[in-house]
Design an enzyme around this catalytic site. Sequence first.
Site, PDB file in Angstrom:
ATOM      1  CD  GLN A  45     -44.759  -6.283  76.224  1.00 20.82           C
ATOM      2  OE1 GLN A  45     -44.387  -7.175  75.473  1.00 20.82           O
ATOM      3  NE2 GLN A  45     -45.246  -6.528  77.427  1.00 20.82           N
ATOM      4  CG  ASP A  78     -46.660   7.917  74.583  1.00 17.84           C
ATOM      5  OD1 ASP A  78     -47.134   7.000  73.891  1.00 17.84           O
ATOM      6  OD2 ASP A  78     -47.258   9.000  74.796  1.00 17.84           O
ATOM      7  NE  ARG A 103     -39.727 -13.714  71.140  1.00 17.66           N
ATOM      8  CZ  ARG A 103     -40.945 -13.723  71.655  1.00 17.66           C
ATOM      9  NH1 ARG A 103     -41.150 -14.149  72.895  1.00 17.66           N
ATOM     10  NH2 ARG A 103     -41.973 -13.336  70.944  1.00 17.66           N
ATOM     11  CG  HIS A 148     -44.323  -9.097  70.815  1.00 15.52           C
ATOM     12  ND1 HIS A 148     -43.508 -10.063  71.369  1.00 15.52           N
ATOM     13  CD2 HIS A 148     -45.300  -8.892  71.733  1.00 15.52           C
ATOM     14  CE1 HIS A 148     -43.962 -10.418  72.569  1.00 15.52           C
ATOM     15  NE2 HIS A 148     -45.058  -9.715  72.816  1.00 15.52           N
ATOM     16  CG  ASN A 192     -45.587 -12.884  71.011  1.00 18.04           C
ATOM     17  OD1 ASN A 192     -44.827 -13.763  71.414  1.00 18.04           O
ATOM     18  ND2 ASN A 192     -46.444 -12.255  71.804  1.00 18.04           N
ATOM     19  CD  GLU A 193     -48.062 -14.873  73.893  1.00 17.87           C
ATOM     20  OE1 GLU A 193     -48.875 -13.971  74.110  1.00 17.87           O
ATOM     21  OE2 GLU A 193     -47.399 -15.410  74.786  1.00 17.87           O
ATOM     22  CG  ASN A 335     -44.211 -17.033  74.257  1.00 16.41           C
ATOM     23  OD1 ASN A 335     -43.069 -17.360  73.966  1.00 16.41           O
ATOM     24  ND2 ASN A 335     -44.749 -15.882  73.900  1.00 16.41           N
ATOM     25  CE1 TYR A 337     -44.843 -14.945  81.056  1.00 12.99           C
ATOM     26  CE2 TYR A 337     -45.759 -15.708  78.983  1.00 12.99           C
ATOM     27  CZ  TYR A 337     -44.912 -14.871  79.688  1.00 12.99           C
ATOM     28  OH  TYR A 337     -44.139 -13.966  79.018  1.00 12.99           O
ATOM     29  CD  GLU A 405     -43.294 -13.859  75.656  1.00 13.43           C
ATOM     30  OE1 GLU A 405     -44.174 -13.791  76.545  1.00 13.43           O
ATOM     31  OE2 GLU A 405     -43.377 -13.273  74.561  1.00 13.43           O
TER      32      GLU A 405
HETATM   33  C1  BGC Z   1     -46.694 -11.674  75.735  1.00 13.05           C
HETATM   34  C2  BGC Z   1     -45.873 -10.589  76.393  1.00 13.05           C
HETATM   35  C3  BGC Z   1     -46.443 -10.286  77.769  1.00 13.05           C
HETATM   36  C4  BGC Z   1     -46.334 -11.546  78.601  1.00 13.05           C
HETATM   37  C5  BGC Z   1     -46.809 -11.408  80.032  1.00 13.05           C
HETATM   38  C6  BGC Z   1     -47.091 -12.789  76.666  1.00 13.05           C
HETATM   39  O1  BGC Z   1     -48.400 -13.153  76.394  1.00 13.05           O
HETATM   40  O2  BGC Z   1     -46.015 -12.159  74.611  1.00 13.05           O
HETATM   41  O3  BGC Z   1     -45.876  -9.471  75.570  1.00 13.05           O
HETATM   42  O4  BGC Z   1     -45.811  -9.226  78.382  1.00 13.05           O
HETATM   43  O5  BGC Z   1     -47.120 -12.548  78.004  1.00 13.05           O
HETATM   44  O6  BGC Z   1     -48.169 -11.174  80.080  1.00 13.05           O
END
Ligand code: BGC
Length: 531
Positions: A45, A78, A103, A148, A192-193, A335, A337, A405
Amino acid sequence: MAGEKVTQAIFLIWSLLLTTSLGRQTNFSSFPPDFEFGTATSSYQIEGAWNVDGKGWSMWDHLVRTAPESIYDNTTGDIAANSYYLYKRDVEILKELGVNNYRFSISWPRILPYGRPDYVNPYGVAYYNALIDELLANDIKPFVTIYHWELPQNLNELGGWLNEDIADWFADYARVLFENFGDRVKHWLTINEPDVHCYFGYESGSHAPRIISPGVGYYECGRNILLANAKAYHVYDEEFRASQGGEIGMVISMEWPIPKTDSADDHEAVQDFIAFNIGQYMDPIFSENGNYPKRLIDRVAAASTKQGLNTSRLRPFTSEQIEYIKGTADFLGLNHYTSKLVYRNESLEGRFSVPSKHDDVYIDELRHPSWPVDTGFVHEYAPGFYSLLIYLKNTYNNPKIYVTENGCSTSTGLNDTFRVQYYRNYLSALLDALAEGVNVKGYFAWSLMDNFEWSFGYTLRFGIYEIDMNDPERKRVPKMSALVLKEIIRSRVIDYNYDVDPYAPSGAFVRTASIFTIILLATLVIILRIY
Ligand code: BGC
């Protein structure tokens, strides 16, 4: 005489102001002194430099070239934030923020261009050595994600996460990292996830490797991730822990489900959501008995039988595997959100394709209209974060957690007031959970800077530093949220009245007038008028 009264009045008002602000300070609960703050990114990313210095192709390099339409704005990683060349500036902004932890992830094909350890790319090793050394020279501890989502393309061609051999491939790769960086890296995050990676990569096919294998690939991928995590954990435990003294965990992403109505079906839907999205990965590692949750096993078995299959599409672990996986994380990388409203009723009849994960779990998910959103899929509902943390404490014997996250996307511009509010509310929820004894040791904001947001390309901005992706220099400019987080990290308290103007030179501090201040100033005006 009148002058004396005015002086007295001013004195009174200023003492009141002072007591109010001190009083407010003592009402704040604060983050403990040893609580760790950091920010997070991942290699594909941000790094760019996709084909230089001997790096091999990852399945994302392959995807963006062979199926550019899978990325919303047809972009690629890229160049991305160009961190391969700008890593010193990245460390500078971490320093600016005042965080002591960072991280980031290591790109598997940058270290092992062909995936296997028979050839280790010295330039890749040199790059991560330089980054790690720069961090340590600035008192910033590296939290390193081993994987990741950047699977070397040739391993993808051998089946990737659908091939059980990947546990060996992954553990061999992890060993190379422990050997090269473990003298300085003391916090490892294996993968990751699993849920997000397996769902989008092997069920819906919207991420690399774009395999659409509903109800089969998704579970196989998750199962192999658990085996690969376990193998890497045992490698660290047996070969490196004694000499390197670090810790190793896995990153699991979790949303929190809330029943849409009070019906028994919706409460069942909550339990099934948890079994599929949380328990599937948590229970085998963190529960006392190991293995998948019974609900998950039973539902997939029942659906498989209904579909005329002789065995469940969720392949069971053997008892040796259950023992091998159990306990293979020193901590949970969490993580989080957003939350979901979930429900189950007759309207779902015929809604899902068969077989599929959705049909197996058989619930629908939506967001409450009152949960605010700026752009994208992150709807703010901080109480969900609190409930999730309490659930983890109660269900898994209060495991050690790093929130690896947390964040949201906003439209471009430095005045990201939505993100400021989001962070304040989620960090307050975290403080409330800490007060309840939840064992959270640290918190990483996603993300340090705007970056390539997978299938959304650059259309979703999660950074607390803005980057204009058309600027060849990829300047990193702090948004309001970076300046507010900096103050939270410095003071260890969340002051809802602290604001900054990100457009002012060096982010001028502005204390937003509180309601108390306004009342007091109004009183002053009235007193002055009387005299
Ligand atoms: C991921 C990240 C992603 C973030 C926001 C997570 O699921 O680990 O790579 O950018 O969410 O969508």
